[in-house]
Design an enzyme around this catalytic site. Structure first.
Site, PDB file in Angstrom:
ATOM      1  N   TYR A 181      -6.827 -17.476  12.086  1.00 54.89           N
ATOM      2  CA  TYR A 181      -5.388 -17.729  12.142  1.00 54.89           C
ATOM      3  C   TYR A 181      -5.014 -18.279  13.517  1.00 54.89           C
ATOM      4  O   TYR A 181      -5.614 -17.919  14.536  1.00 54.89           O
ATOM      5  CB  TYR A 181      -4.633 -16.426  11.842  1.00 54.89           C
ATOM      6  CG  TYR A 181      -3.134 -16.585  11.839  1.00 54.89           C
ATOM      7  CD1 TYR A 181      -2.541 -17.622  11.130  1.00 54.89           C
ATOM      8  CD2 TYR A 181      -2.316 -15.704  12.538  1.00 54.89           C
ATOM      9  CE1 TYR A 181      -1.167 -17.776  11.131  1.00 54.89           C
ATOM     10  CE2 TYR A 181      -0.940 -15.854  12.544  1.00 54.89           C
ATOM     11  CZ  TYR A 181      -0.376 -16.896  11.842  1.00 54.89           C
ATOM     12  OH  TYR A 181       0.981 -17.062  11.859  1.00 54.89           O
ATOM     13  N   TYR A 191       2.071 -10.638  15.929  1.00 54.84           N
ATOM     14  CA  TYR A 191       0.667 -10.543  15.487  1.00 54.84           C
ATOM     15  C   TYR A 191      -0.106  -9.856  16.607  1.00 54.84           C
ATOM     16  O   TYR A 191      -0.805 -10.481  17.388  1.00 54.84           O
ATOM     17  CB  TYR A 191       0.141 -11.958  15.222  1.00 54.84           C
ATOM     18  CG  TYR A 191      -1.158 -12.035  14.437  1.00 54.84           C
ATOM     19  CD1 TYR A 191      -1.170 -11.932  13.054  1.00 54.84           C
ATOM     20  CD2 TYR A 191      -2.370 -12.234  15.087  1.00 54.84           C
ATOM     21  CE1 TYR A 191      -2.350 -12.025  12.335  1.00 54.84           C
ATOM     22  CE2 TYR A 191      -3.563 -12.334  14.377  1.00 54.84           C
ATOM     23  CZ  TYR A 191      -3.544 -12.223  13.004  1.00 54.84           C
ATOM     24  OH  TYR A 191      -4.717 -12.326  12.289  1.00 54.84           O
TER      25      TYR A 191
HETATM   26  N1  LIG Z   1      -2.321 -13.974   5.113  1.00 53.59           N
HETATM   27  C1  LIG Z   1      -2.217 -14.761   6.158  1.00 53.59           C
HETATM   28  O1  LIG Z   1      -1.129 -15.180   6.533  1.00 53.59           O
HETATM   29  C2  LIG Z   1      -3.469 -15.190   6.879  1.00 53.59           C
HETATM   30  C3  LIG Z   1      -3.447 -16.341   7.675  1.00 53.59           C
HETATM   31  C4  LIG Z   1      -4.612 -16.767   8.298  1.00 53.59           C
HETATM   32  C5  LIG Z   1      -5.787 -16.035   8.140  1.00 53.59           C
HETATM   33  N2  LIG Z   1      -5.790 -14.917   7.349  1.00 53.59           N
HETATM   34  C6  LIG Z   1      -7.049 -14.186   7.181  1.00 53.59           C
HETATM   35  O2  LIG Z   1      -7.493 -14.267   5.839  1.00 53.59           O
HETATM   36  C7  LIG Z   1      -8.392 -13.190   5.600  1.00 53.59           C
HETATM   37  C8  LIG Z   1      -8.021 -12.527   4.293  1.00 53.59           C
HETATM   38  O3  LIG Z   1      -6.780 -11.867   4.430  1.00 53.59           O
HETATM   39  P1  LIG Z   1      -5.573 -12.018   3.408  1.00 53.59           P
HETATM   40  O4  LIG Z   1      -4.355 -12.305   4.233  1.00 53.59           O
HETATM   41  O5  LIG Z   1      -5.935 -12.941   2.322  1.00 53.59           O
HETATM   42  O6  LIG Z   1      -5.345 -10.530   2.893  1.00 53.59           O
HETATM   43  P2  LIG Z   1      -6.088  -9.629   1.821  1.00 53.59           P
HETATM   44  O7  LIG Z   1      -5.351  -8.336   1.834  1.00 53.59           O
HETATM   45  O8  LIG Z   1      -6.238 -10.331   0.515  1.00 53.59           O
HETATM   46  O9  LIG Z   1      -7.562  -9.476   2.431  1.00 53.59           O
HETATM   47  C9  LIG Z   1      -7.935  -8.608   3.435  1.00 53.59           C
HETATM   48  C10 LIG Z   1      -9.036  -7.730   2.869  1.00 53.59           C
HETATM   49  O10 LIG Z   1      -9.689  -7.042   3.916  1.00 53.59           O
HETATM   50  C11 LIG Z   1     -10.107  -5.822   3.367  1.00 53.59           C
HETATM   51  N3  LIG Z   1     -10.516  -4.922   4.459  1.00 53.59           N
HETATM   52  C12 LIG Z   1      -9.759  -4.319   5.394  1.00 53.59           C
HETATM   53  N4  LIG Z   1     -10.532  -3.561   6.195  1.00 53.59           N
HETATM   54  C13 LIG Z   1     -11.802  -3.694   5.748  1.00 53.59           C
HETATM   55  C14 LIG Z   1     -13.052  -3.139   6.144  1.00 53.59           C
HETATM   56  N5  LIG Z   1     -13.147  -2.289   7.173  1.00 53.59           N
HETATM   57  N6  LIG Z   1     -14.165  -3.490   5.446  1.00 53.59           N
HETATM   58  C15 LIG Z   1     -14.079  -4.328   4.383  1.00 53.59           C
HETATM   59  N7  LIG Z   1     -12.920  -4.886   3.960  1.00 53.59           N
HETATM   60  C16 LIG Z   1     -11.799  -4.561   4.641  1.00 53.59           C
HETATM   61  C17 LIG Z   1      -8.910  -5.353   2.576  1.00 53.59           C
HETATM   62  O11 LIG Z   1      -9.231  -4.352   1.633  1.00 53.59           O
HETATM   63  C18 LIG Z   1      -8.502  -6.664   1.884  1.00 53.59           C
HETATM   64  O12 LIG Z   1      -9.161  -6.798   0.649  1.00 53.59           O
HETATM   65  C19 LIG Z   1      -8.295 -12.272   6.829  1.00 53.59           C
HETATM   66  O13 LIG Z   1      -9.347 -12.564   7.710  1.00 53.59           O
HETATM   67  C20 LIG Z   1      -6.977 -12.693   7.434  1.00 53.59           C
HETATM   68  O14 LIG Z   1      -6.882 -12.394   8.812  1.00 53.59           O
HETATM   69  C21 LIG Z   1      -4.664 -14.484   6.697  1.00 53.59           C
END
Ligand SMILES: NC(=O)c1ccc[n+]([C@@H]2O[C@H](COP(=O)([O-])OP(=O)(O)OC[C@H]3O[C@@H](n4cnc5c(N)ncnc54)[C@H](O)[C@@H]3O)[C@@H](O)[C@H]2O)c1
Length: 307
Positions: A181, A191
């Site tokens: 991100y 954040y």
């Molecule tokens: N949503 C946004 O705005 C955004 C933007 C840029 C990047 N991201 C990144 O995308 C990726 C996916 O996130 P998302 O936003 O799609 O949310 P999401 O909730 O779908 O995914 C996050 C996942 O991480 C899992 N998780 C948390 N702690 C964990 C652990 N210790 N071991 C294994 N799994 C664990 C959660 O259960 C969840 O399934 C992340 O790396 C997030 O930082 C998200």
């Protein structure tokens, strides 16, 4: 026709527990391209996820455009905070949401995949997980423990996955991908908790791992810097709706940003079409990262196409 073809490939997507996040969207895109999909799911979220699947609550979102349906070949328990089961403290191992799950560590995951699919039965690994327990605190107010946990779960885990899973990849075309991100390189107020630091580490590691694992295993390592999405994890941050609106108002492309955009870019990046791409962070954010000034709001000038 030049098509993304992942037929015969197997992907592990670590970080799926519902249909709202990037992991799920990437799973759909990869399945659509022909890959078989395994999920790695955080043990505390596993029951709910499996119930949703069994009760058909996700059926509509699992339908693939053009026909067919996403199916998970396996759903593995994974707590990416732990490299080995011995690393997990007794209170975690004894916790009722972990106890019956077997070895939920990164090494345990690799061992299970080896047992299920043989010594080289994997082609693609997507790291789509993050956790920062103090994400709502400003970096300045973040405890050392909270900071280190954010970096451990959200960045170091990617190193662990590459180390343990690269040897299981079929030779020649293995691909790793993670999700990062913009807060790694620009200030995104709200954040916090060291999550910005974790994303900076994740991106830097993408380059170094590309070299280390490229030379040692012949695999590629890339990341996608995604725009804001109201996933379950992001909703925990609190201001995700504002971020979504801000990006839509100010990005070069004022269209809705969708998880599927990331899914499609991911499918390309892990496919043989991207054979020459490694060590790279690709922005999939409607171009928002390129902006240096807000288009809308007090004190701004109207942008092209704004009139
Ligand atoms: N949503 C946004 O705005 C955004 C933007 C840029 C990047 N991201 C990144 O995308 C990726 C996916 O996130 P998302 O936003 O799609 O949310 P999401 O909730 O779908 O995914 C996050 C996942 O991480 C899992 N998780 C948390 N702690 C964990 C652990 N210790 N071991 C294994 N799994 C664990 C959660 O259960 C969840 O399934 C992340 O790396 C997030 O930082 C998200």
């Amino acid at each position: 026709m030049l098509a993304i073809d992942l037929t015969g490939k197997r992907a592990l997507i670590a970080g799926i527990a519902d249909d709202a996040g990037f992991g799920f969207a990437i799973a759909k895109a990869l399945a659509r391209a022909g890959a078989s999909i395994c999920a790695g799911t955080w043990p505390p979220a596993m029951n709910i996820f499996q119930n949703l699947l069994e009760r058909g609550k996700l059926d509509a979102s699992m339908a693939l455009p053009g026909g067919g349906k996403l199916a998970f070949e396996r759903i593995y328990p994974l707590d990416a905070a732990f490299d080995t089961l011995e690393d997990a403290p007794a209170e975690v191992r004894e916790n009722k949401r972990y106890k019956e799950r077997g070895d939920f560590s990164i090494r345990g995951l690799a061992e299970q995949i080896r047992q299920d699919f043989g010594p080289q039965g994997l082609d693609i690994v997507v790291h789509s997980l993050a956790n920062g327990p103090e994400v709502k605190r400003a970096l300045l107010d973040t405890s050392r423990k909270g900071y280190l946990e954010a970096v451990s779960v959200s960045a170091y885990s990617n190193i662990g996955l590459v180390r343990e899973l690269a040897p299981l990849m079929r030779p020649g075309a293995g691909a790793f991908l993670s999700l990062t991100y913009l807060a790694s390189e620009r200030v995104i107020p709200g954040y916090g908790g060291g999550m910005s630091s974790a994303k900076a580490a994740l991106e830097s590691d993408t380059r170094t791992l590309a070299y280390d694992a490229g030379r040692r295993f012949g695999v590629r390592v890339n990341a996608i810097s995604a725009g804001p999405l109201a996933s379950r994890a992001a909703s925990a941050i609190g201001l995700i709706e504002r971020m979504v609106q801000y990006v839509k108002a100010n990005a070069p492309l004022p269209r809705d940003f969708e998880a599927g955009d990331v899914g499609h870019a991911a499918a390309f990046l892990v496919s043989p079409l991207a054979a020459g791409i490694t060590g790279t962070v690709v922005y999939v954010d409607n171009g928002f990262h390129a902006m240096g000034m807000a288009v809308q709001g007090p004190g701004t000038v109207g942008g092209a196409g704004d009139s």
